[in-house]
Design a protein around this motif. Structure first.
Motif, PDB file in Angstrom:
ATOM      1  N   ASP A  87       0.805  -1.223   0.000  1.00 47.47           N
ATOM      2  CA  ASP A  87       0.000   0.000   0.000  1.00 47.47           C
ATOM      3  C   ASP A  87       0.836   1.271   0.000  1.00 47.47           C
ATOM      4  O   ASP A  87       0.308   2.353  -0.233  1.00 47.47           O
ATOM      5  CB  ASP A  87      -0.996  -0.001   1.156  1.00 47.47           C
ATOM      6  N   TYR A 127      -4.369  -0.012  -4.871  1.00 48.00           N
ATOM      7  CA  TYR A 127      -5.458   0.906  -5.218  1.00 48.00           C
ATOM      8  C   TYR A 127      -5.904   0.529  -6.626  1.00 48.00           C
ATOM      9  O   TYR A 127      -5.093   0.457  -7.552  1.00 48.00           O
ATOM     10  CB  TYR A 127      -4.955   2.343  -5.171  1.00 48.00           C
ATOM     11  N   SER A 181     -14.420   1.346  -0.738  1.00 45.03           N
ATOM     12  CA  SER A 181     -13.410   2.360  -1.019  1.00 45.03           C
ATOM     13  C   SER A 181     -12.738   2.828   0.270  1.00 45.03           C
ATOM     14  O   SER A 181     -11.562   2.600   0.486  1.00 45.03           O
ATOM     15  CB  SER A 181     -14.011   3.530  -1.789  1.00 45.03           C
ATOM     16  N   GLU A 216      -9.639   0.634   2.605  1.00 41.58           N
ATOM     17  CA  GLU A 216      -8.380   1.371   2.692  1.00 41.58           C
ATOM     18  C   GLU A 216      -7.881   1.389   4.134  1.00 41.58           C
ATOM     19  O   GLU A 216      -6.692   1.213   4.388  1.00 41.58           O
ATOM     20  CB  GLU A 216      -8.543   2.797   2.159  1.00 41.58           C
ATOM     21  N   LYS A 271      -7.800   0.268  -1.986  1.00 42.84           N
ATOM     22  CA  LYS A 271      -9.205   0.619  -2.132  1.00 42.84           C
ATOM     23  C   LYS A 271      -9.632   0.393  -3.575  1.00 42.84           C
ATOM     24  O   LYS A 271      -8.810   0.336  -4.483  1.00 42.84           O
ATOM     25  CB  LYS A 271      -9.484   2.047  -1.698  1.00 42.84           C
ATOM     26  N   HIS A 329      -2.835   9.919  -6.690  1.00 39.13           N
ATOM     27  CA  HIS A 329      -2.436   8.833  -5.786  1.00 39.13           C
ATOM     28  C   HIS A 329      -0.932   8.570  -5.882  1.00 39.13           C
ATOM     29  O   HIS A 329      -0.254   8.447  -4.860  1.00 39.13           O
ATOM     30  CB  HIS A 329      -3.221   7.566  -6.134  1.00 39.13           C
TER      31      HIS A 329
END
Length: 154
Positions: free
Chosen positions: A24, A53, A80, A84, A90, A107
């Motif tokens: 992540d 993501y 979402s 996360e 997400k 992002h």
């Protein structure tokens, strides 16, 4: 998206070190122009649970009858925002392709900054391979074949 390869590369990046301690934290996004089947949704949730993501184009299939909208809104918020918090990844559904790109770059920039990496500078990394292809397209066919495939030009 090719989930196995993406997750393998992200895992190897984390194992090598230098780009965070978990998937992540890597500045990466999985994109799919549209969700095509329930299998695609299952693959996306697998990626999200791994910390990625993921953005699907189009409308979310997680909808319901008008009297069930409160429940479907809850599910969309959970996949979402909730995921996360739990997994670091997400899943979002974005209908506008320009918005997909904007969220992707946002992002990536956020994750790069969190890792202390410099902001992306397209001038720093040179030209894309497209420039060479555009040059080749301007050549007559025989010269193009010679340049691409080593074939003698007539």
């Amino acid at each position: 998206m090719d989930n196995t390869r993406i997750l393998t590369v992200l895992t190897q990046m984390v194992e090598e070190g230098g780009l965070g301690d978990d998937i992540d934290q890597i500045p990466a996004v999985g994109l799919a122009p549209e969700w095509m089947s329930e299998k695609a949704l299952a693959i996306a949730t697998y990626c999200v649970a791994s910390g990625a993501y993921v953005i699907f184009g189009g409308a979310s299939p997680v909808g319901g009858m008008p009297d069930k909208m409160a429940n479907s809104d809850l599910v969309l918020r959970y996949i979402s925002e909730g995921w996360e918090g739990l997994y670091g990844g997400k899943l979002e559904f974005v209908q506008d392709p320009h918005e997909m790109v904007r969220r992707t770059l946002e992002h990536i920039d956020k994750k790069r900054a969190a890792l202390g990496l410099p902001a992306y500078d397209p001038e720093r990394f040179g030209r894309s391979g497209d420039a060479r292809m555009e040059e080749l397209e301007q050549l007559p066919l025989a010269e193009r074949q010679a340049a691409l495939y080593g074939m003698p030009s007539s």
